[in-house]
Scaffold this active site. Structure first.
Site, short mmCIF file in Angstrom:
data_model
loop_
_atom_site.label_atom_id
_atom_site.label_comp_id
_atom_site.label_asym_id
_atom_site.label_seq_id
_atom_site.Cartn_x
_atom_site.Cartn_y
_atom_site.Cartn_z
N LEU A 76 15.47 12.84 -17.55
CA LEU A 76 15.67 11.74 -18.50
C LEU A 76 16.79 12.10 -19.48
O LEU A 76 17.23 13.24 -19.52
CB LEU A 76 14.35 11.45 -19.23
N CYS A 80 24.22 11.40 -21.42
CA CYS A 80 24.50 12.24 -22.59
C CYS A 80 24.39 13.73 -22.28
O CYS A 80 25.36 14.47 -22.46
CB CYS A 80 23.60 11.80 -23.75
N CYS A 85 28.07 13.15 -23.95
CA CYS A 85 28.13 13.73 -25.31
C CYS A 85 28.01 15.25 -25.33
O CYS A 85 28.72 15.92 -26.09
CB CYS A 85 27.01 13.17 -26.19
N HIS A 135 18.38 19.08 -20.06
CA HIS A 135 17.68 18.28 -19.05
C HIS A 135 16.18 18.54 -19.11
O HIS A 135 15.36 17.62 -19.15
CB HIS A 135 18.15 18.66 -17.64
N PHE A 497 28.51 22.51 -53.34
CA PHE A 497 29.87 23.02 -53.32
C PHE A 497 29.94 24.34 -52.55
O PHE A 497 29.04 25.16 -52.71
CB PHE A 497 30.32 23.21 -54.76
#
Ligand code: FAD
Ligand code: COM
Length: 519
Positions: A76, A80, A85, A135, A497
């Site tokens: 599933l 991607c 991605c 995966h 910062f």
């Protein structure tokens, strides 16, 4: 079929099963995870278990419904983790790391990479081995944590608006959600049958030789630029050939200029407007050169590696032919803001419904379809979303570019780093995580950032960031900008910062003045 409904596999066991199944190819039996003894009708069949299908099914299940996902792959998560991605981020990490190492070659502890090429094949093979982890996690999470039911490893065949067949087995539900994604567009006919021509999917699945010293990339959008920077960072002379100027999707000319100048310094050559008119192959059938036509006349470039980044085409043909769903001109399935297609009971989500082809849209579309199926009146239309891409840097943006803002507003103020400097001297700003070495030793490489503001209302209109580490911030900044965030409100926030974007403190430096001035 292999019934895994009682198996409760670990991620390790899933990894072994998926690898075995990928090696078997189309021959393997489907992996079926359907709860024995549960006789409830399925509320929805999700054809495709990528970001759209998996998130839609998970949401529907969380709402108390019963989804069934059918996916041709044995895992599933869809494109991607397999070839979109995840490899893109791996290759972009490599590009950023190699730019750092090349910039400081021979200095401090850095090895000397001058004139050296690193193996692309090794990097691609490293990804191919590593993707088993994502995966396996997708299947583990889906089965064990999200309690999803699924049939994996064989394509589903649409029968009608309520039924899908996998082999001889027919699955039925009250609704159908089409989530079959998109595929890379080819270069029309001229590269047919020639080896050494890749797209994002075939690069990771099929690269089996070490490309030579020259890479040619066709395209001007995200995938073209991201992969060009990766090929370039490995040490290859990289040409980016396109009809359009590169990065047209990024709506701020100064940010684009900064990026293109940095890419050119790294050795990328942009050729546009131009197009590939023919490809030649060698005796083995692999590409050995291309001929370009363009504004500077015909040009031949020798190469054994051509990469196509020409965008994607939705996988909509079967749904159109079998169910008769209406399509738009680009082949995407037409949906309304509830993700309903023109056929009652049939929804469509993700890349299948066209632009923007991004994960957030696929996942939110899936969720929207699920909520409607479960009786809610949910609506979704992607708009005013933040965006990003990679060059050798991470580039984030939202809202209006400076030129767009000036067309709409009469008093536009910008705050940016580095500041415009009359003698061209570059200061060590911006400085922050991952750019500190540049800031100290090569400040012109430490990035660029810009806020675009309506000086009258003091509202933020747009934001641009070139560097690293600002992506998360942009996700949260976008809804605040949509809701009217002002310079004064931004200046009241607490910066951590050295923060990658200096927006908070730049705003605070100016917030005291009634009349905003650029900075
Ligand atoms: P997919 O994930 O493609 O899922 C479709 C699924 O349908 C697949 O699993 C497929 O096997 C299955 N399927 C198709 N036909 C059938 C059939 N007949 N039977 C059974 N199953 C079928 N987006 C981002 O937000 N961030 C990024 O960094 C990013 N990088 C990207 C990099 C590249 C190179 C590319 C190409 C895209 C990138 N994207 C990125 C976009 C993102 O990958 C997609 O928007 C997203 O994967 C779309 O999800 P989807 O569910 O619509 O489609
Ligand atoms: C992520 C895939 S790699 S999914 O969106 O979680 O299904």
């Amino acid at each position: 079929m292999v019934d895994v409904s009682e198996a409760h596999w670990s991620t390790k066991r899933w990894a072994e099963a998926i690898e075995a199944r990928l090696t078997e190819g189309a021959a393997g039996d489907p992996l079926v995870n359907i709860r024995r003894g549960d006789t409830r009708e399925f509320d929805a069949l999700f054809l495709g278990g990528g970001a759209g299908g998996r998130f839609g099914a998970a949401y529907l299940r969380a709402m108390g419904g019963r989804p069934l996902i059918i996916d041709r792959w044995p895992f599933l998560g869809g494109s991607c983790p397999h070839h979109a991605c995840v490899p893109h981020h791996v290759f972009s990490d490599v590009a950023a790391q190699l730019m750092l190492e090349r910039t400081f070659s021979g200095k401090l502890w850095f090895q000397d990479l001058r004139g050296k090429t690193v193996s692309m094949l090794d990097i691609v093979e490293m990804f191919r081995r590593g993707r088993t982890g994502p995966h396996a996690f997708m299947n583990y999470q889906s089965a064990e944590q999200l309690e999803l039911e699924f049939v994996l490893g064989q394509p589903g065949r649409l029968l009608d608006a309520r039924s899908v067949a996998v082999g001889e087995q027919v699955y039925r539900a009250r609704n159908l959600v089409l989530a079959t994604g998109a595929r890379a567009r080819p270069l029309p006919s001229i590269a047919d049958g020639i080896g050494g021509v890749f797209n994002y999917a075939t690069l990771v699945d099929a690269l089996n030789y070490e490309p030579g010293p020259t890479a040619i990339v066709v395209g001007s959008g995200k995938t073209a630029i991201e992969y060009a920077c990766f090929f370039n960072a490995t040490g290859r002379k990289t040409f980016v050939v396109s009809r359009q100027p590169p990065l047209a999707l990024l709506p701020d000319a100064e940010t684009r200029r900064f990026l293109i100048a940095r890419m050119e310094e790294q050795g990328i050559e942009f050729v546009n407007p131009a197009e590939v008119v023919s490809c030649e192959d060698d005796a083995s059938g692999r590409i050995r050169g291309v001929t370009l036509s363009g504004s500077q006349g015909p040009r031949r470039i020798a190469t054994d590696f051509l990469f196509l980044g020409l965008g994607e085409r939705p996988n909509s043909e079967e749904a159109h032919a079998v169910l008769g769903v209406d399509l738009d001109d680009d082949g995407s399935v037409r949906v309304d803001d509830r993700m309903r297609t023109s056929v009652p009971g049939v929804y469509a989500v993700g890349d299948l419904v066209g632009r923007p082809m991004e994960m957030f849209k696929a996942r939110k579309g899936g969720t929207c379809a699920a909520r409607n199926i479960m009786g809610e009146d949910a609506r979704y239309q992607p708009r005013d979303y933040p965006d990003f891409l990679h060059t050798h840097y991470e580039v984030c943006w939202l809202g209006l570019g400076e030129e767009q803002a000036r067309e709409r507003y009469s008093n536009v103020v910008v705050m940016k780093l580095p500041p415009d400097n009359p003698d061209g001297h570059t200061v060590a700003l911006p400085a922050g995580d991952r750019v500190m070495l540049y800031a100290m030793m090569k400040p012109e490489l430490s990035g660029f950032q810009k806020l675009v503001i309506d000086g009258d209302s003091r509202r933020i209109l747009g934001a641009f960031h070139v560097g690293y580490g600002a992506k998360d911030g942009f996700q949260y900044l976008a809804p605040m900008v949509r809701n009217g965030l002002t310079v004064d409100e931004l200046g009241e926030m607490d910066e951590l910062f050295l923060n990658p974007s200096y927006f908070i403190q730049l705003c605070r430096l100016r917030a005291g003045s009634r009349t905003l001035r650029s900075l």
